[in-house]
Scaffold this active site. Sequence first.
Site, PDB file in Angstrom:
ATOM      1  N   TYR A  49      41.027  24.628  54.306  1.00  0.00           N
ATOM      2  CA  TYR A  49      41.002  23.907  53.206  1.00  0.00           C
ATOM      3  C   TYR A  49      41.321  22.440  53.580  1.00  0.00           C
ATOM      4  O   TYR A  49      42.107  21.648  53.190  1.00  0.00           O
ATOM      5  CB  TYR A  49      42.370  24.301  52.414  1.00  0.00           C
ATOM      6  CG  TYR A  49      42.269  25.583  51.240  1.00  0.00           C
ATOM      7  CD1 TYR A  49      40.912  25.454  50.882  1.00  0.00           C
ATOM      8  CD2 TYR A  49      43.092  26.299  51.179  1.00  0.00           C
ATOM      9  CE1 TYR A  49      40.782  26.755  50.182  1.00  0.00           C
ATOM     10  CE2 TYR A  49      42.833  27.492  50.603  1.00  0.00           C
ATOM     11  CZ  TYR A  49      41.729  27.625  49.913  1.00  0.00           C
ATOM     12  OH  TYR A  49      41.372  28.569  49.018  1.00  0.00           O
ATOM     13  N   THR A  91      36.661  26.715  39.694  1.00  0.00           N
ATOM     14  CA  THR A  91      37.955  27.046  40.122  1.00  0.00           C
ATOM     15  C   THR A  91      39.281  27.390  39.283  1.00  0.00           C
ATOM     16  O   THR A  91      39.963  28.160  39.444  1.00  0.00           O
ATOM     17  CB  THR A  91      38.159  25.430  40.995  1.00  0.00           C
ATOM     18  OG1 THR A  91      37.053  25.198  41.748  1.00  0.00           O
ATOM     19  CG2 THR A  91      39.718  25.620  41.584  1.00  0.00           C
ATOM     20  N   ARG A 102      37.056  35.061  38.125  1.00  0.00           N
ATOM     21  CA  ARG A 102      38.189  34.026  37.744  1.00  0.00           C
ATOM     22  C   ARG A 102      38.205  34.041  36.306  1.00  0.00           C
ATOM     23  O   ARG A 102      39.519  34.043  35.883  1.00  0.00           O
ATOM     24  CB  ARG A 102      37.885  32.742  38.224  1.00  0.00           C
ATOM     25  CG  ARG A 102      38.348  32.629  39.908  1.00  0.00           C
ATOM     26  CD  ARG A 102      37.445  31.334  40.331  1.00  0.00           C
ATOM     27  NE  ARG A 102      37.896  30.950  41.748  1.00  0.00           N
ATOM     28  CZ  ARG A 102      37.389  30.184  42.533  1.00  0.00           C
ATOM     29  NH1 ARG A 102      36.542  29.441  42.158  1.00  0.00           N
ATOM     30  NH2 ARG A 102      37.795  30.184  43.862  1.00  0.00           N
ATOM     31  N   ASN A 112      43.714  32.082  41.654  1.00  0.00           N
ATOM     32  CA  ASN A 112      42.333  32.188  41.124  1.00  0.00           C
ATOM     33  C   ASN A 112      41.800  33.369  41.962  1.00  0.00           C
ATOM     34  O   ASN A 112      40.399  33.352  41.906  1.00  0.00           O
ATOM     35  CB  ASN A 112      41.650  30.950  40.904  1.00  0.00           C
ATOM     36  CG  ASN A 112      41.210  30.172  42.484  1.00  0.00           C
ATOM     37  OD1 ASN A 112      41.823  30.787  43.507  1.00  0.00           O
ATOM     38  ND2 ASN A 112      40.727  29.169  42.440  1.00  0.00           N
ATOM     39  N   HIS A 115      38.321  33.271  47.099  1.00  0.00           N
ATOM     40  CA  HIS A 115      37.637  32.182  47.731  1.00  0.00           C
ATOM     41  C   HIS A 115      36.170  32.619  47.949  1.00  0.00           C
ATOM     42  O   HIS A 115      36.046  33.657  48.521  1.00  0.00           O
ATOM     43  CB  HIS A 115      38.310  31.805  49.224  1.00  0.00           C
ATOM     44  CG  HIS A 115      37.293  30.894  49.808  1.00  0.00           C
ATOM     45  ND1 HIS A 115      37.297  29.244  49.586  1.00  0.00           N
ATOM     46  CD2 HIS A 115      36.488  31.212  50.765  1.00  0.00           C
ATOM     47  CE1 HIS A 115      36.366  28.880  50.599  1.00  0.00           C
ATOM     48  NE2 HIS A 115      35.847  29.924  51.217  1.00  0.00           N
TER      49      HIS A 115
HETATM   50  N1  UDP Z   1      43.369  24.224  44.293  1.00  0.00           N
HETATM   51  C1  UDP Z   1      44.678  24.007  43.547  1.00  0.00           C
HETATM   52  N2  UDP Z   1      44.804  23.018  42.765  1.00  0.00           N
HETATM   53  C2  UDP Z   1      43.615  22.012  42.678  1.00  0.00           C
HETATM   54  C3  UDP Z   1      42.551  22.226  43.541  1.00  0.00           C
HETATM   55  C4  UDP Z   1      42.394  23.301  44.212  1.00  0.00           C
HETATM   56  O1  UDP Z   1      45.561  24.951  43.418  1.00  0.00           O
HETATM   57  O2  UDP Z   1      43.734  20.876  41.945  1.00  0.00           O
HETATM   58  C5  UDP Z   1      43.440  25.667  45.170  1.00  0.00           C
HETATM   59  C6  UDP Z   1      42.620  26.525  44.417  1.00  0.00           C
HETATM   60  O3  UDP Z   1      43.130  27.892  44.941  1.00  0.00           O
HETATM   61  C7  UDP Z   1      41.109  26.404  44.944  1.00  0.00           C
HETATM   62  C8  UDP Z   1      41.364  26.048  46.343  1.00  0.00           C
HETATM   63  O4  UDP Z   1      42.635  25.209  46.069  1.00  0.00           O
HETATM   64  O5  UDP Z   1      40.615  27.862  44.846  1.00  0.00           O
HETATM   65  C9  UDP Z   1      40.440  25.378  47.080  1.00  0.00           C
HETATM   66  O6  UDP Z   1      40.010  24.172  46.117  1.00  0.00           O
HETATM   67  P1  UDP Z   1      38.270  24.093  45.989  1.00  0.00           P
HETATM   68  O7  UDP Z   1      38.145  22.530  45.240  1.00  0.00           O
HETATM   69  O8  UDP Z   1      37.720  24.164  47.218  1.00  0.00           O
HETATM   70  O9  UDP Z   1      38.125  25.049  44.892  1.00  0.00           O
HETATM   71  P2  UDP Z   1      37.114  26.317  45.052  1.00  0.00           P
HETATM   72  O10 UDP Z   1      35.960  26.340  46.128  1.00  0.00           O
HETATM   73  O11 UDP Z   1      38.147  27.610  45.353  1.00  0.00           O
HETATM   74  O12 UDP Z   1      36.427  26.685  43.809  1.00  0.00           O
HETATM   75 MG    MG Z   2      35.996  25.197  47.861  1.00  0.00          MG
END
Ligand code: UDP
Ligand code: MG
Length: 153
Positions: A49, A91, A102, A112, A115
């Site tokens: 991350y 997300t 999701r 959610n 990943h």
């Molecule tokens: N996340 C969160 N708050 C935010 C953005 C992201 O808790 O404002 C967490 C969420 O679990 C997410 C992960 O961080 O799945 C990775 O973020 P990303 O933007 O890469 O989203 P994804 O690719 O998982 O949809």
């Molecule tokens: Mg992501």
Amino acid sequence: MEVTLVILKPSAVQRGIMGEIISRFERKGIQIVGMKMVKLTDETLEEHYSHLIGKPFFGRIKDSMQASPVVVMALKGIDVINAVRKLSGVTNGREAQSGTIRGDYSMSVQENIVHASDSQETAEAELGRFFSENEIFNYSQHLLPYLYAGDEL
Ligand code: UDP
Ligand code: MG
């Protein structure tokens, strides 16, 4: 064929829906070519991350991802990276469409369920992060002619 990385997050493990989520990928016709349970370290999460490290909620995400072991999966198929992102949904679980993982299982941005890698470049880096070469298997999928047309393969 592409391979992508999926993580069943602690929200899936704790809620006892790992099997249901795995079934969705299987029913779609996606081949599981690697799967194991692991505990994520600080170091791995800081890499995984890295795009979120500066955010105020990064510590919270790290705690959430370390709340229990997770299941990492390598999934194979044509355009599977995009297909798995579509199956996962956006997300925020509250915004995700019904019918997506999701959308059907999550009411949260953080908790959610899954990943999924978001591009070919990330998929390659993420598979390398979680699997060694001998943990990703090359085996024939006997139903292949019923999953794809000849000209798709
Ligand atoms: N996340 C969160 N708050 C935010 C953005 C992201 O808790 O404002 C967490 C969420 O679990 C997410 C992960 O961080 O799945 C990775 O973020 P990303 O933007 O890469 O989203 P994804 O690719 O998982 O949809
Ligand atoms: Mg992501």
